[in-house]
Design a protein around this motif. Structure first.
Motif, PDB file in Angstrom:
ATOM      1  N   GLY A  48       0.817  -1.208   0.000  1.00 37.45           N
ATOM      2  CA  GLY A  48       0.000   0.000   0.000  1.00 37.45           C
ATOM      3  C   GLY A  48       0.848   1.254   0.000  1.00 37.45           C
ATOM      4  O   GLY A  48       0.522   2.245  -0.673  1.00 37.45           O
ATOM      5  N   GLN A  49       1.961   1.228   0.726  1.00 34.22           N
ATOM      6  CA  GLN A  49       2.826   2.400   0.792  1.00 34.22           C
ATOM      7  C   GLN A  49       3.582   2.642  -0.507  1.00 34.22           C
ATOM      8  O   GLN A  49       3.748   3.787  -0.930  1.00 34.22           O
ATOM      9  N   ILE A  50       4.039   1.576  -1.161  1.00 28.74           N
ATOM     10  CA  ILE A  50       4.814   1.777  -2.395  1.00 28.74           C
ATOM     11  C   ILE A  50       3.920   1.872  -3.620  1.00 28.74           C
ATOM     12  O   ILE A  50       4.378   2.251  -4.703  1.00 28.74           O
ATOM     13  N   GLY A  51       2.642   1.527  -3.471  1.00 33.45           N
ATOM     14  CA  GLY A  51       1.690   1.717  -4.555  1.00 33.45           C
ATOM     15  C   GLY A  51       1.745   0.689  -5.657  1.00 33.45           C
ATOM     16  O   GLY A  51       1.268   0.934  -6.767  1.00 33.45           O
ATOM     17  N   VAL A  52       2.289  -0.489  -5.369  1.00 33.45           N
ATOM     18  CA  VAL A  52       2.372  -1.526  -6.398  1.00 33.45           C
ATOM     19  C   VAL A  52       2.462  -2.894  -5.728  1.00 33.45           C
ATOM     20  O   VAL A  52       3.035  -3.026  -4.633  1.00 33.45           O
ATOM     21  N   ARG A  53       1.877  -3.900  -6.369  1.00 31.73           N
ATOM     22  CA  ARG A  53       1.984  -5.273  -5.878  1.00 31.73           C
ATOM     23  C   ARG A  53       3.341  -5.837  -6.294  1.00 31.73           C
ATOM     24  O   ARG A  53       3.742  -5.724  -7.464  1.00 31.73           O
ATOM     25  N   LEU A  54       4.032  -6.427  -5.359  1.00 31.98           N
ATOM     26  CA  LEU A  54       5.338  -6.998  -5.652  1.00 31.98           C
ATOM     27  C   LEU A  54       5.197  -8.236  -6.532  1.00 31.98           C
ATOM     28  O   LEU A  54       4.159  -8.898  -6.522  1.00 31.98           O
ATOM     29  N   PRO A  72      22.044 -14.704  -2.062  1.00 37.01           N
ATOM     30  CA  PRO A  72      23.141 -14.494  -3.002  1.00 37.01           C
ATOM     31  C   PRO A  72      24.067 -13.361  -2.595  1.00 37.01           C
ATOM     32  O   PRO A  72      23.639 -12.384  -1.975  1.00 37.01           O
ATOM     33  N   ALA A  73      25.333 -13.519  -2.936  1.00 33.04           N
ATOM     34  CA  ALA A  73      26.369 -12.536  -2.633  1.00 33.04           C
ATOM     35  C   ALA A  73      26.373 -12.248  -1.129  1.00 33.04           C
ATOM     36  O   ALA A  73      26.445 -13.167  -0.326  1.00 33.04           O
ATOM     37  N   TYR A  74      26.231 -10.971  -0.736  1.00 31.69           N
ATOM     38  CA  TYR A  74      26.272 -10.643   0.687  1.00 31.69           C
ATOM     39  C   TYR A  74      24.896 -10.677   1.346  1.00 31.69           C
ATOM     40  O   TYR A  74      24.726 -10.168   2.458  1.00 31.69           O
ATOM     41  N   GLY A  75      23.949 -11.296   0.678  1.00 27.67           N
ATOM     42  CA  GLY A  75      22.642 -11.503   1.282  1.00 27.67           C
ATOM     43  C   GLY A  75      21.544 -10.696   0.627  1.00 27.67           C
ATOM     44  O   GLY A  75      21.781  -9.775  -0.157  1.00 27.67           O
ATOM     45  N   LEU A  76      20.324 -11.086   0.918  1.00 27.19           N
ATOM     46  CA  LEU A  76      19.129 -10.424   0.405  1.00 27.19           C
ATOM     47  C   LEU A  76      18.797  -9.248   1.307  1.00 27.19           C
ATOM     48  O   LEU A  76      18.587  -9.412   2.509  1.00 27.19           O
ATOM     49  N   PHE A  77      18.723  -8.062   0.723  1.00 23.30           N
ATOM     50  CA  PHE A  77      18.433  -6.878   1.523  1.00 23.30           C
ATOM     51  C   PHE A  77      17.093  -7.044   2.241  1.00 23.30           C
ATOM     52  O   PHE A  77      16.080  -7.357   1.614  1.00 23.30           O
ATOM     53  N   PRO A  78      17.053  -6.808   3.546  1.00 24.70           N
ATOM     54  CA  PRO A  78      15.790  -6.921   4.277  1.00 24.70           C
ATOM     55  C   PRO A  78      14.896  -5.715   4.031  1.00 24.70           C
ATOM     56  O   PRO A  78      15.373  -4.596   3.817  1.00 24.70           O
ATOM     57  N   VAL A  79      13.596  -5.953   4.044  1.00 24.71           N
ATOM     58  CA  VAL A  79      12.632  -4.859   4.004  1.00 24.71           C
ATOM     59  C   VAL A  79      12.068  -4.719   5.415  1.00 24.71           C
ATOM     60  O   VAL A  79      11.639  -5.695   6.022  1.00 24.71           O
ATOM     61  N   ARG A  80      12.102  -3.492   5.945  1.00 20.30           N
ATOM     62  CA  ARG A  80      11.738  -3.261   7.334  1.00 20.30           C
ATOM     63  C   ARG A  80      10.870  -2.006   7.460  1.00 20.30           C
ATOM     64  O   ARG A  80      10.974  -1.087   6.652  1.00 20.30           O
ATOM     65  N   ARG A  81      10.072  -2.001   8.500  1.00 26.08           N
ATOM     66  CA  ARG A  81       9.289  -0.801   8.813  1.00 26.08           C
ATOM     67  C   ARG A  81      10.096   0.050   9.778  1.00 26.08           C
ATOM     68  O   ARG A  81      10.414  -0.363  10.884  1.00 26.08           O
ATOM     69  N   ILE A  82      10.431   1.262   9.359  1.00 27.22           N
ATOM     70  CA  ILE A  82      11.202   2.199  10.166  1.00 27.22           C
ATOM     71  C   ILE A  82      10.344   3.440  10.394  1.00 27.22           C
ATOM     72  O   ILE A  82       9.986   4.140   9.445  1.00 27.22           O
ATOM     73  N   GLN A  83       9.989   3.677  11.640  1.00 30.57           N
ATOM     74  CA  GLN A  83       9.151   4.822  12.008  1.00 30.57           C
ATOM     75  C   GLN A  83       7.886   4.887  11.155  1.00 30.57           C
ATOM     76  O   GLN A  83       7.496   5.940  10.657  1.00 30.57           O
ATOM     77  N   GLY A  84       7.281   3.714  10.989  1.00 26.35           N
ATOM     78  CA  GLY A  84       6.009   3.636  10.293  1.00 26.35           C
ATOM     79  C   GLY A  84       6.084   3.564   8.782  1.00 26.35           C
ATOM     80  O   GLY A  84       5.048   3.420   8.120  1.00 26.35           O
ATOM     81  N   ARG A  85       7.285   3.641   8.216  1.00 26.30           N
ATOM     82  CA  ARG A  85       7.437   3.571   6.766  1.00 26.30           C
ATOM     83  C   ARG A  85       8.301   2.364   6.404  1.00 26.30           C
ATOM     84  O   ARG A  85       9.289   2.067   7.072  1.00 26.30           O
ATOM     85  N   TRP A  86       7.909   1.681   5.329  1.00 33.92           N
ATOM     86  CA  TRP A  86       8.653   0.508   4.873  1.00 33.92           C
ATOM     87  C   TRP A  86       9.764   0.926   3.925  1.00 33.92           C
ATOM     88  O   TRP A  86       9.591   1.814   3.089  1.00 33.92           O
ATOM     89  N   ARG A  87      10.917   0.255   4.071  1.00 38.10           N
ATOM     90  CA  ARG A  87      12.026   0.517   3.153  1.00 38.10           C
ATOM     91  C   ARG A  87      12.981  -0.675   3.169  1.00 38.10           C
ATOM     92  O   ARG A  87      12.983  -1.474   4.106  1.00 38.10           O
ATOM     93  N   TRP A  88      13.761  -0.768   2.109  1.00 31.68           N
ATOM     94  CA  TRP A  88      14.787  -1.805   2.017  1.00 31.68           C
ATOM     95  C   TRP A  88      16.083  -1.244   2.566  1.00 31.68           C
ATOM     96  O   TRP A  88      16.412  -0.072   2.367  1.00 31.68           O
ATOM     97  N   GLU A  89      16.847  -2.100   3.258  1.00 30.40           N
ATOM     98  CA  GLU A  89      18.079  -1.656   3.888  1.00 30.40           C
ATOM     99  C   GLU A  89      19.255  -2.493   3.406  1.00 30.40           C
ATOM    100  O   GLU A  89      19.163  -3.720   3.309  1.00 30.40           O
ATOM    101  N   GLY A  90      20.351  -1.821   3.095  1.00 30.34           N
ATOM    102  CA  GLY A  90      21.549  -2.489   2.632  1.00 30.34           C
ATOM    103  C   GLY A  90      22.436  -1.506   1.895  1.00 30.34           C
ATOM    104  O   GLY A  90      22.053  -0.342   1.663  1.00 30.34           O
ATOM    105  N   ASP A  91      23.612  -1.946   1.519  1.00 29.12           N
ATOM    106  CA  ASP A  91      24.586  -1.098   0.842  1.00 29.12           C
ATOM    107  C   ASP A  91      24.077  -0.712  -0.543  1.00 29.12           C
ATOM    108  O   ASP A  91      24.128  -1.504  -1.476  1.00 29.12           O
TER     109      ASP A  91
END
Length: 218
Positions: A48-54, A72-91
């Motif tokens: 709902g926040q990103i406006g598209v079905r994955l 794969p490689a150094y891992g799958l970037f996690p998706v997390r809720r940070i202060q009420g907003r979802w985002r992917w975290e990683g380099d």
């Protein structure tokens, strides 16, 4: 489609228990740790926040395997809720513009002829008498290159899901005709985004992840 992930989490956990962490590339980074899967409500909130079905393979992975971690490689970037907003975290995860995820991933990048012309114009240190003049020239060239290949619209409809070190990354396309496929990002080495292929066919998320898991087990 959820059935395709049956036993996947257990296989990863078993590998973490059996394999030396230095034996599989990137394992020292992800440490064989898997985050907890998302709940159906969490996934609905994310979409709902990103406006598209994955893409289905990825969304069922999030529901039945993990929200990120070992992969794969150094891992799958996690998706997390940070202060009420979802985002992917990683380099490099922040390279993806979350406001553009519902926009279709572009059919093609910058004109290859323009890229080739710009690459041919890249300054060489031996052409300058003073190192300061070379530094200024290469900085100006880098700015032109970045403006062309790192423009936010270049990666509309895509998220960064993994990094391979040295600023090399993999993207998952979530909108447009390439939806569900993995693209390699070598722009740090002056190579444009390109689709990963297996026997000439685009590699989807499931093929990307299970291929890594099969190889890690071997």
């Amino acid at each position: 489609m959820a059935n395709q992930w049956m036993g996947t989490r257990e296989r990863v956990v078993a590998l973490g228990a059996q394999s030396p962490r230095s034996e599989v590339f990137g394992a020292l980074g992800h440490q064989w740790v898997l985050e907890e899967p998302l709940t159906a409500d969490e996934l609905a909130e994310l979409e709902g926040q990103i406006g598209v079905r994955l893409p289905e393979e990825y969304r069922t992975f999030l529901l039945h395997v993990a929200a990120g971690g070992a992969g794969p490689a150094y891992g799958l970037f996690p998706v997390r809720r940070i202060q009420g907003r979802w985002r992917w975290e990683g380099d490099g995860a922040d390279l993806a513009d979350l406001t553009l995820l519902a926009e279709p991933f572009p059919e093609q990048g910058p004109d290859p002829k323009i890229l080739d012309e710009l690459l041919a114009q890249r300054p060489e240190e031996e052409d300058f008498d003073e190192i300061e003049d070379f530094d200024a020239a290469i900085q100006a060239w880098d700015e032109r290159w970045d403006t062309l290949v790192f423009a936010p619209e270049r990666t509309a409809g895509a998220i960064v899901i993994s990094h391979l070190g040295c600023a090399l990354r993999d993207w998952l396309i979530i909108s447009g005709s390439h939806r569900g496929t993995i693209w390699s990002d070598g722009r740090a080495d002056d190579v444009d985004l390109t689709p990963l292929l297996d026997d000439g066919k685009p590699v989807t998320f499931a093929r990307w992840y299970t291929g890594w898991l099969d190889q890690a087990e071997r």
